[in-house]
Scaffold this active site. Structure first.
Site, PDB file in Angstrom:
ATOM      1  N   HIS A 225      -3.231   1.417   7.441  1.00 25.52           N
ATOM      2  CA  HIS A 225      -1.946   0.696   7.494  1.00 25.52           C
ATOM      3  C   HIS A 225      -1.856  -0.294   6.340  1.00 25.52           C
ATOM      4  O   HIS A 225      -2.811  -1.024   6.055  1.00 25.52           O
ATOM      5  CB  HIS A 225      -1.841  -0.036   8.837  1.00 25.52           C
ATOM      6  N   ASP A 242       4.405  -7.507   7.964  1.00 24.97           N
ATOM      7  CA  ASP A 242       3.825  -6.325   8.592  1.00 24.97           C
ATOM      8  C   ASP A 242       4.936  -5.526   9.258  1.00 24.97           C
ATOM      9  O   ASP A 242       5.592  -6.019  10.178  1.00 24.97           O
ATOM     10  CB  ASP A 242       2.774  -6.766   9.622  1.00 24.97           C
ATOM     11  N   CYS A 293       4.669   2.609   5.964  1.00 27.17           N
ATOM     12  CA  CYS A 293       4.208   1.228   5.787  1.00 27.17           C
ATOM     13  C   CYS A 293       4.031   0.839   4.322  1.00 27.17           C
ATOM     14  O   CYS A 293       4.304  -0.298   3.937  1.00 27.17           O
ATOM     15  CB  CYS A 293       2.905   0.997   6.557  1.00 27.17           C
TER      16      CYS A 293
END
Length: 338
Positions: A225, A242, A293
């Site tokens: 991630h 995030d 991401c």
């Protein structure tokens, strides 16, 4: 004394006679009499009961105030387009078909296999992330050297003074630490210019992160991630962006430790953390899959590097932003038509 008392009686008697005269003169005029009666009734009536709103009314009022504050702090942003101009879309298709090295910039380069990571459904690698970071750094440096736009170009907000570490910096910081990872050497001057003459300039021997507005660190969490971490000296914040809203405390702790050790190493004294805060806004755009991401991370850094306080993209913009990034990397240029 008597005459004074008598004089007072005369005065009171005079007022009473005046009132009687007024009533005798105007009493037959019904509108005035009604007004007079209404005024006396109002004065003689009990005070109205105070209004105490119930819980539901208080909640409605508070939501209205919160919405007004939200609109003031986060005004509506212009939505992104769904595609590039036709000529640029054609260029993107050509870049996707190209083989070998696609582009070089500073010390970074991207091959066709790297560029394919920007096709739909693909997870970005270090090469794409670091190439994009190098372009952000170069744009910042160029803005300092050329503060006014070139003739004929549209004036845009000047980028902030930023520094962008490569993705490998965070890995070193986490796995080896500041000293063992030899992180003090990472703030030796890294040239973002295509024509590197930095060795001729003594002021380019070292990067002073404490003179920057923002310092970026792309963060790879367990090779699964991507997120964007930032040391925002301009706003005194340790920031974490995030797109999956995961735990951020370890990011803040690492950033704080790095600033402390870097300041001791470069300035030979403790850093003053007064007024600093951890920042992970709830308004951070969120992804709705397991592979976007890296695109979110690059766009977080890009927007912040321009001094934006709000993000104008969401999950629905990812197809457009992936093709936009292909064009930008393939042409080694950040677009300014945002």
């Amino acid at each position: 004394m008597r005459s004074s008392a008598m004089g007072g009686t005369v005065r009171r008697g005079g007022r009473q006679r005046a009132l009687l005269d007024w009533e005798s003169q105007f009493g037959k005029q019904e509108p005035l009499q009604r007004a007079f009666d209404n005024a006396k009734a109002t004065l003689n009536s009990p005070n109205p009961k105070p209004f105490f709103p119930n819980l539901n009314q208080l909640q409605i009022s508070r939501r209205a105030k919160d919405d007004a504050i939200e609109r003031f702090l986060r005004p509506p942003v212009k939505p992104l387009p769904t595609s590039l101009p036709p000529e640029d879309e054609k260029n993107v298709n050509e870049l996707i078909r190209k083989r070998g090295v696609i582009a070089k910039f500073s010390k970074e380069q991207v091959s066709h296999t790297d560029l394919s990571r920007l096709l739909p459904g693909q997870w970005l690698n270090d090469e794409i992330i670091n190439f994009y970071g190098a372009m952000l750094l170069a744009r910042s440096e160029s803005a300092k050297e050329n503060p006014t736009p070139a003739k004929g170009k549209r004036a845009v907000r000047a980028p902030l003074n930023v520094h962008c570490f490569s993705s490998f910096f965070w890995s070193k910081l986490v796995s080896e630490g500041y000293e063992k990872g030899r992180l003090p050497k990472w703030t030796k001057r890294v040239c973002a210019s295509k024509r590197c003459l930095c060795y001729l300039r003594t002021d380019y021997l070292q990067v002073d992160i404490f003179s920057k507005d923002v310092v970026f660190m792309p963060v790879n969490h367990g090779n699964a991630h991507w997120t964007a971490a930032a040391i925002n000296f301009r706003r005194k914040r340790f920031e974490s962006y995030d797109s999956m809203g995961m735990a951020k405390e370890h990011v803040f702790r690492r950033l704080r430790d790095y600033v402390k050790l870097e300041h001791l190493n470069k300035k030979k004294k403790d850093f003053d953390f007064t007024g600093w805060e951890d920042w992970a806004p709830d308004s951070t755009p969120q992804q709705e899959n397991g592979y976007d991401c890296g695109v979110f991370t690059c766009q977080f850094m890009e927007a912040i590097s321009r001094g934006e306080d709000n993000f104008n993209f969401s999950q629905q913009d990812m197809p457009y932003l992936r093709r936009r990034m292909i064009w930008e990397i393939g042409n080694a240029t950040l677009r300014d038509d945002r």
